[in-house]
Design a protein around this motif. Structure first.
Motif, PDB file in Angstrom:
ATOM      1  N   HIS A  11       1.178   7.150 -15.027  1.00  0.00           N
ATOM      2  CA  HIS A  11       1.110   6.574 -13.683  1.00  0.00           C
ATOM      3  C   HIS A  11       2.287   5.645 -13.415  1.00  0.00           C
ATOM      4  O   HIS A  11       2.835   5.643 -12.319  1.00  0.00           O
ATOM      5  N   SER A  39      -8.137   7.933  -8.510  1.00  0.00           N
ATOM      6  CA  SER A  39      -7.959   7.893  -9.947  1.00  0.00           C
ATOM      7  C   SER A  39      -6.612   8.495 -10.367  1.00  0.00           C
ATOM      8  O   SER A  39      -5.917   7.956 -11.223  1.00  0.00           O
ATOM      9  N   ARG A  40      -6.264   9.608  -9.732  1.00  0.00           N
ATOM     10  CA  ARG A  40      -5.010  10.279 -10.092  1.00  0.00           C
ATOM     11  C   ARG A  40      -3.796   9.473  -9.643  1.00  0.00           C
ATOM     12  O   ARG A  40      -2.756   9.512 -10.279  1.00  0.00           O
ATOM     13  N   LEU A  41      -3.926   8.773  -8.535  1.00  0.00           N
ATOM     14  CA  LEU A  41      -2.776   8.023  -8.040  1.00  0.00           C
ATOM     15  C   LEU A  41      -2.633   6.667  -8.717  1.00  0.00           C
ATOM     16  O   LEU A  41      -1.529   6.215  -8.983  1.00  0.00           O
ATOM     17  N   THR A  42      -3.739   6.002  -8.986  1.00  0.00           N
ATOM     18  CA  THR A  42      -3.640   4.642  -9.526  1.00  0.00           C
ATOM     19  C   THR A  42      -3.772   4.586 -11.043  1.00  0.00           C
ATOM     20  O   THR A  42      -3.219   3.700 -11.676  1.00  0.00           O
ATOM     21  N   GLY A  43      -4.546   5.501 -11.605  1.00  0.00           N
ATOM     22  CA  GLY A  43      -4.856   5.401 -13.022  1.00  0.00           C
ATOM     23  C   GLY A  43      -6.115   4.598 -13.292  1.00  0.00           C
ATOM     24  O   GLY A  43      -6.545   4.475 -14.436  1.00  0.00           O
ATOM     25  N   GLU A  44      -6.736   4.044 -12.236  1.00  0.00           N
ATOM     26  CA  GLU A  44      -8.011   3.347 -12.431  1.00  0.00           C
ATOM     27  C   GLU A  44      -9.138   4.372 -12.489  1.00  0.00           C
ATOM     28  O   GLU A  44      -9.017   5.475 -11.962  1.00  0.00           O
ATOM     29  N   ASP A  53       2.346  14.802  -5.032  1.00  0.00           N
ATOM     30  CA  ASP A  53       3.357  13.758  -5.017  1.00  0.00           C
ATOM     31  C   ASP A  53       4.500  14.318  -4.182  1.00  0.00           C
ATOM     32  O   ASP A  53       5.238  15.198  -4.629  1.00  0.00           O
ATOM     33  N   SER A  72      -0.014   0.250  -5.996  1.00  0.00           N
ATOM     34  CA  SER A  72      -1.187   1.113  -6.138  1.00  0.00           C
ATOM     35  C   SER A  72      -1.398   1.514  -7.591  1.00  0.00           C
ATOM     36  O   SER A  72      -2.043   2.513  -7.868  1.00  0.00           O
ATOM     37  N   SER A 104      -2.843   1.001 -11.505  1.00  0.00           N
ATOM     38  CA  SER A 104      -3.956   0.404 -12.230  1.00  0.00           C
ATOM     39  C   SER A 104      -3.464  -0.815 -12.994  1.00  0.00           C
ATOM     40  O   SER A 104      -2.270  -0.975 -13.240  1.00  0.00           O
ATOM     41  N   ASN A 124       7.424   0.545  -5.950  1.00  0.00           N
ATOM     42  CA  ASN A 124       6.171   0.003  -5.440  1.00  0.00           C
ATOM     43  C   ASN A 124       5.097   0.118  -6.512  1.00  0.00           C
ATOM     44  O   ASN A 124       4.682   1.212  -6.874  1.00  0.00           O
ATOM     45  N   GLN A 184       3.986   9.486   0.783  1.00  0.00           N
ATOM     46  CA  GLN A 184       4.321   9.617  -0.639  1.00  0.00           C
ATOM     47  C   GLN A 184       3.280  10.439  -1.383  1.00  0.00           C
ATOM     48  O   GLN A 184       3.560  11.020  -2.416  1.00  0.00           O
ATOM     49  N   LEU A 187      -4.906  -0.413  -1.376  1.00  0.00           N
ATOM     50  CA  LEU A 187      -3.805   0.091  -2.201  1.00  0.00           C
ATOM     51  C   LEU A 187      -3.053   1.223  -1.502  1.00  0.00           C
ATOM     52  O   LEU A 187      -1.989   1.630  -1.959  1.00  0.00           O
ATOM     53  N   PHE A 188      -3.634   1.730  -0.435  1.00  0.00           N
ATOM     54  CA  PHE A 188      -3.056   2.880   0.246  1.00  0.00           C
ATOM     55  C   PHE A 188      -2.988   2.626   1.747  1.00  0.00           C
ATOM     56  O   PHE A 188      -3.819   1.911   2.293  1.00  0.00           O
ATOM     57  N   PRO A 225       0.829  -1.202   0.000  1.00  0.00           N
ATOM     58  CA  PRO A 225       0.000   0.000   0.000  1.00  0.00           C
ATOM     59  C   PRO A 225       0.870   1.261   0.000  1.00  0.00           C
ATOM     60  O   PRO A 225       1.908   1.308   0.652  1.00  0.00           O
ATOM     61  N   LEU A 226       0.436   2.252  -0.745  1.00  0.00           N
ATOM     62  CA  LEU A 226       1.173   3.515  -0.843  1.00  0.00           C
ATOM     63  C   LEU A 226       0.876   4.365   0.395  1.00  0.00           C
ATOM     64  O   LEU A 226      -0.279   4.689   0.669  1.00  0.00           O
ATOM     65  N   PRO A 227       1.909   4.742   1.147  1.00  0.00           N
ATOM     66  CA  PRO A 227       1.660   5.563   2.339  1.00  0.00           C
ATOM     67  C   PRO A 227       1.266   6.991   1.951  1.00  0.00           C
ATOM     68  O   PRO A 227       1.895   7.590   1.076  1.00  0.00           O
TER      69      PRO A 227
END
Lengths: 441, 166, 248
Positions: free
Chosen positions: C206, A160-165, A127, C164, C166, C161, A104, A73-74, A38-40
């Motif tokens: 990303h 959305s901005r962090l993962t791209g999903e 970021d 996270s 997609s 890492n 992060q 994820l986080f 997971p992204l801190p």
């Protein structure tokens, strides 16, 4: 042994190693192994502009964090660990303060109430290690009662901005709320936010209800009810909770209804003379057309997102397996070939995967496979898992898990399509048959 | 005549409620409040007699809807009783155990109910007297998660009710 | 008798990393990079928070789903590959009340792979060129040895890492360049994506962000690169290929 000899040998050459002429370009390396964790991130309480925004500022940050943490994820860095405070939304961020705690990503926000009494929520995403803002700051305006949705929208942007999903937090789930003992269970249709908040009951407990499904826009729900004594398909308007039976040919049983992506057509199962086949109905005209005519059971259909094909469950081979056919009927192709029984296929909103229930060696699994049946992967295992439904972005699957024995109880669970982050979805009573709505507008 | 049948039915319903293994959801007309003592299990024309002496249910193997020799013997008795008690209609409830998905089990229950229906009709019971319904795995009789319970839950139950022209 | 290595049983872990890391002691704060605890009177002039000694989070080498876990006799689909040892630059841990975290690697007597490769590479380099020219050579002329490059690769991958990202970004390989200062630190502002493949532009953005974070974070205290060969690594091109990570 030879290795040591070699070391000695080459050591002799080293002092006289000559200058190598080539000076070309950068050093090149390839990274093929990394970590998956997971992204801190940090989300300090949002800044309240004025007293009236204060009650929302903390709650909104909490819901944003809950959404992000819930993805698996986080990882939120708790406020106690923060060494800096954000007291102004517009002041520059001291990235070193957040680097020091290994955050992060950083989310800052502000909440105010405007002259018209509307809630205004702003946020920015950074970021930390790159020392940059990710995307533009955004603001949402809404009513005070809608604060949770605004929080979900902020979280959706961040996610959305962090993962791209694509986003999915601003969505709802319709399901069957269950109370009472196993042999006399009462079932009611209920709707809630995807995270279990804001639950509303849509039907009473007088008649059994099963397997609701959202329309493509989330405005209506199809389900099966024993209201008339026999299982019949109903369509319910979510806003008014008004419902209407969908008349199907013959006097027997109809069930397992699902909307087509156009929202005007319904595919469903109809049982006549003990045989169950698939039909489609045009809702406006009420006209039905038969899609399958086999002596076997055909049920649990699901449209592809483009509406061209239907995946369904059939026991024509002797055990329940998954098949795909054109939406107009015709020849079906079997796609499940593993050991065991397959059911309840649901086409992913991205179109590339089918989620299903698998029964094998006395256990139930939720799994995914590609639409040609390849790359089958089981995500869960328990006494009884069934009925997957996809998050609007196709990243998460929610399903029913029932525990074993006389005291067995149903509940909802979700799991990431990687198989990680299996977790219960909180509901006030027992729950089953979830159907995830599209993203709300 | 109609009145008599109904009285019988009410009595049967009460008796059913007191029975040690009642079908808690299938009895049409159950829940009426009047009292009565007629129509005991010793009365061969009573629904209670049908339930207890003739046998109101047949069991199925896993995933199956074909009738075993034991099931056929039971259904032969049901058919004879129905032929001599023409004032009654029947509702056949098909059920499945919990080892299956909800909608498939609904279809499987319908298949089982229909197997019973077809057999009774083949034995001379008028098709118009027979209705079927499936509950899938929604209404187990036994609630343990073992084969001993599953075996009793994979069933078709013939529920007798007063006929419309009784 | 054939040697049978006992494969460690994979247990599900929220973290998946190339090298399995033993469970850290519960009261050790979870962080990314192994750090030594700061001694109170060391570097007294530096203002520094008392850092908790940290250990990398427990990790499995791949995702283990509930379904896979429940397969009783199932052996792991892949066993963890032995890794070459990263060069460590940290000071030995100071005496602490809390027991030190279990080291990621066994402290068994070992062949220094890096040194071996160093020597081999040097030898090969020497063999490939004319010997005995009398040129004493400048150290900056030597290419990095396989061991030195490997150490850099391992150092970067510890911070890469992809957890996270997609699904699309996980299918995208990005090529990133970075300028380095002589102390081994990357210049964050110089990091650029020079190419990508396998996914669209958005997915690449990303994937790039994750790559950039890796380079900056693990290089915060400087990568362990030979100063003598600075000319060789003042500019580095890193290809981040997530293919192996996708199906984990």
């Amino acid at each position: 042994m030879t290795r040591y000899l070699l070391v000695l040998l080459v050591a002799l050459f080293v002092p006289s190693a000559p200058l190598l002429a080539q000076d070309g370009g950068p050093l090149r390396i390839e990274i093929t192994e990394g970590v998956i964790e997971p992204l801190p991130y940090a989300v300090p309480d949002f800044v309240a502009d004025g007293v009236s925004g204060q009650e929302y500022a903390r709650q909104i940050a909490e819901v944003v964090a809950s959404d992000l943490n819930g993805t698996g994820l986080f990882r939120q860095i708790p406020a106690e660990a923060h060494i800096a405070r954000v007291t102004s939304f517009s002041s520059p961020v001291q990235f070193s303060d957040w680097k020091a705690i290994n955050a992060q990503a950083l989310i800052t926000g502000a909440v105010s109430v405007d002259g018209a009494g509307r809630l205004v929520v702003r946020f920015r995403l950074y970021d930390v290690f790159a020392g940059q803002e990710i995307g533009q700051g955004l603001q949402f305006v809404g009513t005070g009662e809608g604060w949770r949705r605004m929080a979900h929208k902020v979280a959706d942007q961040v996610y959305s901005r962090l993962t791209g999903e694509d986003p999915y937090f601003d969505s709802r789930v319709v399901f069957v709320a269950e109370t009472g003992p196993k042999d006399a269970r009462e079932k009611r249709l209920a709707i809630m936010d995807y995270d279990g908040a804001n639950i509303t009951y849509l039907t009473g407990a007088e008649s059994l209800v099963l397997a609701p499904r959202f329309s493509p826009t989330g405005d209506r729900v199809l389900y099966t009810s024993y209201e008339t004594g026999h299982p019949r398909i109903y369509v319910l308007d979510v806003a008014s909770a008004g419902r209407q039976v969908l008349e199907t040919p013959g006097a027997s049983m109809s069930f397992s209804p699902r909307f087509a992506p156009d929202g005007r057509t319904v595919v469903y199962s109809l049982t006549q003379g003990g045989n169950t086949d698939l039909y489609v109905m045009d809702i406006a005209s009420g006209r039905s057309q038969r899609l399958t005519s086999a002596p076997s059971i055909e049920t649990a259909p699901s449209f592809s997102p483009d509406g061209a094909r239907i995946v369904f469950e059939s026991d024509r081979s002797g055990t329940p397996q998954l098949y795909i056919m054109p939406a107009s009927g015709g020849e079906a192709t079997r796609i499940s070939f593993g050991q065991g029984r397959y059911g309840t296929p649901v086409w992913s909103p991205r179109g590339d995967l089918v989620a299903f229930t698998k029964q094998s060696k006395g256990r139930f699994h939720i799994g995914v496979m590609r639409t040609d049946g390849s790359e089958e992967r089981l995500l869960t295992a328990s006494f009884l898992d069934e009925g997957p439904t996809w998050s609007p972005n196709g990243r998460v699957i929610m399903f029913t898990r029932e525990t074993q024995g006389a005291q067995g109880r149903s509940g909802l669970y979700s799991v990431d399509i990687t198989g990680r982050n299996l977790r219960p979805v909180p509901t006030p009573t027992g729950a089953s048959d979830p159907s995830w709505s599209p993203l709300q507008n | 005549m109609a009145y008599l049948s109904k009285a019988l039915l009410v009595a049967a319903a009460l008796a059913l409620a007191a029975c040690s293994s009642p079908d808690r959801f299938g009895g049409a007309g159950a829940g009426a409040g009047a009292g009565g003592v007629a129509g005991s299990a010793q009365d061969p024309s009573s629904p209670l007699y049908f339930q207890q002496a003739v046998g109101d249910r047949v069991l199925f193997a896993i995933d199956q809807s074909n009738l075993s020799p034991e099931a056929i013997a039971t259904l032969d008795g049901q058919a004879r009783w129905l032929m001599s008690n023409r004032g009654f209609n029947i509702l056949i409830e098909g059920h499945a155990d919990e080892q299956g998905t909800r909608e498939y089990n609904l279809a499987l229950g319908a298949r089982r109910a229909n197997a019973v229906r077809e057999y009774l009709v083949s034995q001379g019971v008028a098709a118009g007297r027979v209705d079927t319904i499936s509950y899938g795995k929604e209404r187990p009789l036994e609630i343990c998660s073992e084969e001993a319970c599953y075996a009793k839950n994979r069933r078709a139950v013939t529920v007798v009710s007063a006929g419309p022209v009784g | 008798m054939p040697e049978i290595a006992e494969t460690p049983r994979l247990r599900p872990s929220p973290r998946v990393a190339p090298e399995p890391v033993a469970r850290p002691d519960p009261d050790v704060q979870v962080d990314d990079v192994d750090r030594a605890e700061t001694a109170p009177d060391e570097r007294a002039e530096e203002v520094e928070e008392d850092r908790q000694e940290t250990a990398r989070e427990e990790a499995a080498t791949e995702i283990v789903t509930e379904a896979e876990r429940s397969e009783e006799a199932a052996a792991p689909a892949r066993s963890p590959r032995p890794r070459s040892r990263p060069a460590r630059r940290e000071a030995p841990a100071q005496t602490a009340e809390a027991p030190a975290p279990k080291p990621a690697e066994e402290a068994a007597p070992r062949v220094d792979d890096a040194a071996v490769e160093n020597a081999i590479a040097a030898a090969l380099g020497a063999a490939g060129a004319a010997v005995g020219t009398g040129d004493t050579g400048t150290p900056s002329g030597l290419p990095l040895t396989a061991g030195e490059k490997d150490a850099l690769r391992v150092a970067v991958q510890r911070c890469w890492n992809v957890g996270s990202l997609s699904t699309n970004a996980l299918g995208t390989t990005v090529v990133v360049t970075v300028s380095m200062s002589e102390d081994g630190r990357p210049d964050a502002a110089s990091i650029r994506m020079t190419g990508y493949s396998g996914g669209g532009a958005e997915a690449a953005d990303h994937a790039f962000a994750a790559a950039r974070r890796a380079i900056i974070r693990c290089g915060a205290e400087g990568y362990d690169l030979p100063v003598a060969k600075y000319d060789r690594w003042r500019s580095i091109e890193m290809t981040f290929n997530p293919e192996n990570m996708r199906i984990k």
